[in-house]
Design an enzyme around this catalytic site. Structure first.
Site, PDB file in Angstrom:
ATOM      1  N   SER A 118     -27.076   2.036  11.807  1.00  0.00           N
ATOM      2  CA  SER A 118     -27.377   2.801  13.020  1.00  0.00           C
ATOM      3  C   SER A 118     -28.860   3.100  13.099  1.00  0.00           C
ATOM      4  O   SER A 118     -29.437   3.109  14.185  1.00  0.00           O
ATOM      5  CB  SER A 118     -26.607   4.127  13.022  1.00  0.00           C
ATOM      6  OG  SER A 118     -25.223   3.882  13.048  1.00  0.00           O
ATOM      7  N   HIS A 139     -27.110  -4.817  15.039  1.00  0.00           N
ATOM      8  CA  HIS A 139     -26.430  -3.554  15.356  1.00  0.00           C
ATOM      9  C   HIS A 139     -25.294  -3.855  16.333  1.00  0.00           C
ATOM     10  O   HIS A 139     -25.489  -3.897  17.542  1.00  0.00           O
ATOM     11  CB  HIS A 139     -27.459  -2.568  15.925  1.00  0.00           C
ATOM     12  CG  HIS A 139     -26.875  -1.240  16.255  1.00  0.00           C
ATOM     13  ND1 HIS A 139     -27.290  -0.481  17.311  1.00  0.00           N
ATOM     14  CD2 HIS A 139     -25.879  -0.533  15.657  1.00  0.00           C
ATOM     15  CE1 HIS A 139     -26.580   0.624  17.358  1.00  0.00           C
ATOM     16  NE2 HIS A 139     -25.726   0.618  16.375  1.00  0.00           N
ATOM     17  N   GLU A 151     -27.385  -5.529  19.486  1.00  0.00           N
ATOM     18  CA  GLU A 151     -28.828  -5.245  19.390  1.00  0.00           C
ATOM     19  C   GLU A 151     -29.321  -5.888  18.087  1.00  0.00           C
ATOM     20  O   GLU A 151     -28.848  -5.525  17.008  1.00  0.00           O
ATOM     21  CB  GLU A 151     -29.043  -3.722  19.362  1.00  0.00           C
ATOM     22  CG  GLU A 151     -30.485  -3.282  19.346  1.00  0.00           C
ATOM     23  CD  GLU A 151     -30.610  -1.739  19.263  1.00  0.00           C
ATOM     24  OE1 GLU A 151     -29.711  -1.075  18.708  1.00  0.00           O
ATOM     25  OE2 GLU A 151     -31.619  -1.219  19.755  1.00  0.00           O
ATOM     26  N   ASN A 189     -29.919   3.846  19.152  1.00  0.00           N
ATOM     27  CA  ASN A 189     -29.602   5.135  18.528  1.00  0.00           C
ATOM     28  C   ASN A 189     -30.760   6.113  18.536  1.00  0.00           C
ATOM     29  O   ASN A 189     -30.552   7.319  18.445  1.00  0.00           O
ATOM     30  CB  ASN A 189     -29.087   4.913  17.105  1.00  0.00           C
ATOM     31  CG  ASN A 189     -27.684   4.363  17.136  1.00  0.00           C
ATOM     32  OD1 ASN A 189     -26.962   4.576  18.101  1.00  0.00           O
ATOM     33  ND2 ASN A 189     -27.302   3.627  16.120  1.00  0.00           N
TER      34      ASN A 189
HETATM   35  P1  NAD Z   1     -17.273   3.954   7.791  1.00  0.00           P
HETATM   36  O1  NAD Z   1     -17.530   5.224   7.092  1.00  0.00           O
HETATM   37  O2  NAD Z   1     -16.089   3.858   8.706  1.00  0.00           O
HETATM   38  O3  NAD Z   1     -17.154   2.735   6.756  1.00  0.00           O
HETATM   39  C1  NAD Z   1     -18.076   2.506   5.737  1.00  0.00           C
HETATM   40  C2  NAD Z   1     -17.366   1.724   4.645  1.00  0.00           C
HETATM   41  O4  NAD Z   1     -18.337   1.306   3.684  1.00  0.00           O
HETATM   42  C3  NAD Z   1     -16.310   2.558   3.897  1.00  0.00           C
HETATM   43  O5  NAD Z   1     -15.071   1.892   3.937  1.00  0.00           O
HETATM   44  C4  NAD Z   1     -16.869   2.634   2.489  1.00  0.00           C
HETATM   45  O6  NAD Z   1     -15.867   2.687   1.489  1.00  0.00           O
HETATM   46  C5  NAD Z   1     -17.669   1.341   2.428  1.00  0.00           C
HETATM   47  N1  NAD Z   1     -18.630   1.306   1.311  1.00  0.00           N
HETATM   48  C6  NAD Z   1     -19.382   2.305   0.814  1.00  0.00           C
HETATM   49  N2  NAD Z   1     -20.103   1.859  -0.233  1.00  0.00           N
HETATM   50  C7  NAD Z   1     -19.806   0.535  -0.394  1.00  0.00           C
HETATM   51  C8  NAD Z   1     -20.206  -0.473  -1.302  1.00  0.00           C
HETATM   52  N3  NAD Z   1     -21.078  -0.207  -2.273  1.00  0.00           N
HETATM   53  N4  NAD Z   1     -19.694  -1.707  -1.166  1.00  0.00           N
HETATM   54  C9  NAD Z   1     -18.802  -1.986  -0.185  1.00  0.00           C
HETATM   55  N5  NAD Z   1     -18.378  -1.064   0.711  1.00  0.00           N
HETATM   56  C10 NAD Z   1     -18.872   0.178   0.604  1.00  0.00           C
HETATM   57  O7  NAD Z   1     -18.616   3.630   8.578  1.00  0.00           O
HETATM   58  P2  NAD Z   1     -18.808   2.703   9.876  1.00  0.00           P
HETATM   59  O8  NAD Z   1     -18.706   3.550  11.075  1.00  0.00           O
HETATM   60  O9  NAD Z   1     -17.977   1.485   9.734  1.00  0.00           O
HETATM   61  O10 NAD Z   1     -20.359   2.328   9.726  1.00  0.00           O
HETATM   62  C11 NAD Z   1     -20.799   1.299   8.860  1.00  0.00           C
HETATM   63  C12 NAD Z   1     -22.240   0.963   9.191  1.00  0.00           C
HETATM   64  O11 NAD Z   1     -22.309   0.518  10.555  1.00  0.00           O
HETATM   65  C13 NAD Z   1     -23.180   2.161   9.077  1.00  0.00           C
HETATM   66  O12 NAD Z   1     -24.424   1.752   8.610  1.00  0.00           O
HETATM   67  C14 NAD Z   1     -23.249   2.653  10.512  1.00  0.00           C
HETATM   68  O13 NAD Z   1     -24.441   3.363  10.760  1.00  0.00           O
HETATM   69  C15 NAD Z   1     -23.213   1.342  11.274  1.00  0.00           C
HETATM   70  N6  NAD Z   1     -22.707   1.419  12.653  1.00  0.00           N
HETATM   71  C16 NAD Z   1     -21.691   2.273  12.979  1.00  0.00           C
HETATM   72  C17 NAD Z   1     -21.229   2.291  14.285  1.00  0.00           C
HETATM   73  C18 NAD Z   1     -20.095   3.196  14.691  1.00  0.00           C
HETATM   74  O14 NAD Z   1     -19.862   3.365  15.913  1.00  0.00           O
HETATM   75  N7  NAD Z   1     -19.360   3.785  13.774  1.00  0.00           N
HETATM   76  C19 NAD Z   1     -21.777   1.437  15.246  1.00  0.00           C
HETATM   77  C20 NAD Z   1     -22.775   0.537  14.854  1.00  0.00           C
HETATM   78  C21 NAD Z   1     -23.239   0.536  13.541  1.00  0.00           C
END
Ligand code: NAD
Length: 282
Positions: A118, A139, A151, A189
């Site tokens: 993000s 992104h 993005e 973001n």
């Molecule tokens: P989430 O919390 O739903 O999932 C994150 C996952 O990463 C979890 O399942 C966790 O166990 C796993 N994880 C943590 N450490 C790890 C490791 N060492 N190896 C493998 N897996 C590991 O988060 P999310 O919403 O899926 O977000 C993930 C990424 O995408 C973040 O960087 C977030 O900023 C970005 N993002 C999120 C959104 C959104 O709308 N949620 C949109 C775009 C980008």
């Protein structure tokens, strides 16, 4: 066949893995525990089931054969022969730092690393590797299957050949790309989180209820969703992590995280993914 490693099987990782498998790509989906992987398997299976309810006119590939293209695991050595990695782990510098250090050693030299973050700087993560020219920000938007555009963020050392390879990759999965330069929060973001944060302050100050804040954005501005609904969709924990990164990166008080958001996260109200945030989800 192109093989893609997807790291993190949370909201975004599941969406990305599903989208790639539906586009015919072979996927290795990694997370830290079998329990999380089991939940992700169920989440993707359910999403594929729903897809057939909404697409009655199209001939769809059977969910089982799509699922067969996704290999679940916790061992990074499974990424040895992948052509691309899409990393979607928790929005936390230390978590991502450890991952890039490991995968730079495990993955083949020509493998391209796509960072789905993000707010974290692409240039800073790329600097952890010996392949900064092959590291790029992608992104993806949430929900991945529904959103048409991605993005794409060019890090300081990202090469043109890496950008071309990613353009081709995104065409393959039917996504349009919008390329921007690297500064924390990029375009999306850096702007949207100011809305979400200020909307939380408005609720904290009892200026309006969440439904009224969101109604103003939907009905007066014509946005598809209000900022608080968006925060719940993203995950309030991820929003708080992102605001902290923006605040730290720009040293600008406009990104200070609203105490109400922090309190909600402390109380386990993460939004849709936990069943409650600004709204309750059945
Ligand atoms: P989430 O919390 O739903 O999932 C994150 C996952 O990463 C979890 O399942 C966790 O166990 C796993 N994880 C943590 N450490 C790890 C490791 N060492 N190896 C493998 N897996 C590991 O988060 P999310 O919403 O899926 O977000 C993930 C990424 O995408 C973040 O960087 C977030 O900023 C970005 N993002 C999120 C959104 C959104 O709308 N949620 C949109 C775009 C980008």
């Amino acid at each position: 066949m192109t093989k893609v490693g997807v790291i993190g099987a949370g909201i975004m990782g599941c969406g990305v893995a599903q989208n790639l498998a539906q586009s015919g790509l072979e996927v290795v989906l990694l997370d830290v525990s079998e329990k999380i992987l089991q939940e992700s398997r169920e989440r993707i299976t359910n999403d594929l089931r729903f897809r057939s309810l909404f697409n009655s006119s199209e001939i769809l590939e059977a969910s089982d054969s799509i699922m067969q293209r996704i290999h679940f695991g916790t061992d990074y050595s499974l990424l040895r022969d992948v052509d691309f990695v899409v990393e979607n782990a928790t929005e936390n510098w230390e978590v991502k730092r450890e991952i890039y250090t490991i995968i730079d050693d495990v993955c083949k030299e020509e493998c391209i690393f796509m960072i789905n973050t993000s707010c974290i700087s692409i240039t800073k993560l790329a600097a952890l590797t010996k392949r900064a020219d092959k590291v790029i920000g992608t992104h993806f938007m949430n929900p991945v299957a529904v959103k048409r555009a991605v993005e794409v963020i060019k890090g300081y050392h990202t090469s043109n050949s890496c950008i071309h390879a990613v353009e081709k990759f995104m065409r393959r999965i039917n996504k349009e790309i919008i390329i921007v330069n690297d500064y924390p929060g990029f375009v999306s973001n850096r702007i949207s989180h100011l809305f979400i944060n200020e909307a939380a302050f408005v609720v904290q100050d009892q200026v309006a209820l969440p439904e009224d804040v969101d109604a103003i954005f939907r009905k007066c501005y014509g946005h598809a969703m209000g900022p608080l609904e968006t925060g719940d969709l993203i995950g309030l924990d991820t929003v708080v992590h992102s605001l902290n990164i923006l605040y730290e990166s720009y040293q600008d008080s406009k990104f200070r995280c609203c105490p109400l958001l922090k309190k909600m996260v402390d109380a386990g109200l993460y939004g849709r993914k936990s069943g409650q945030g600004f709204y309750v989800y059945p």
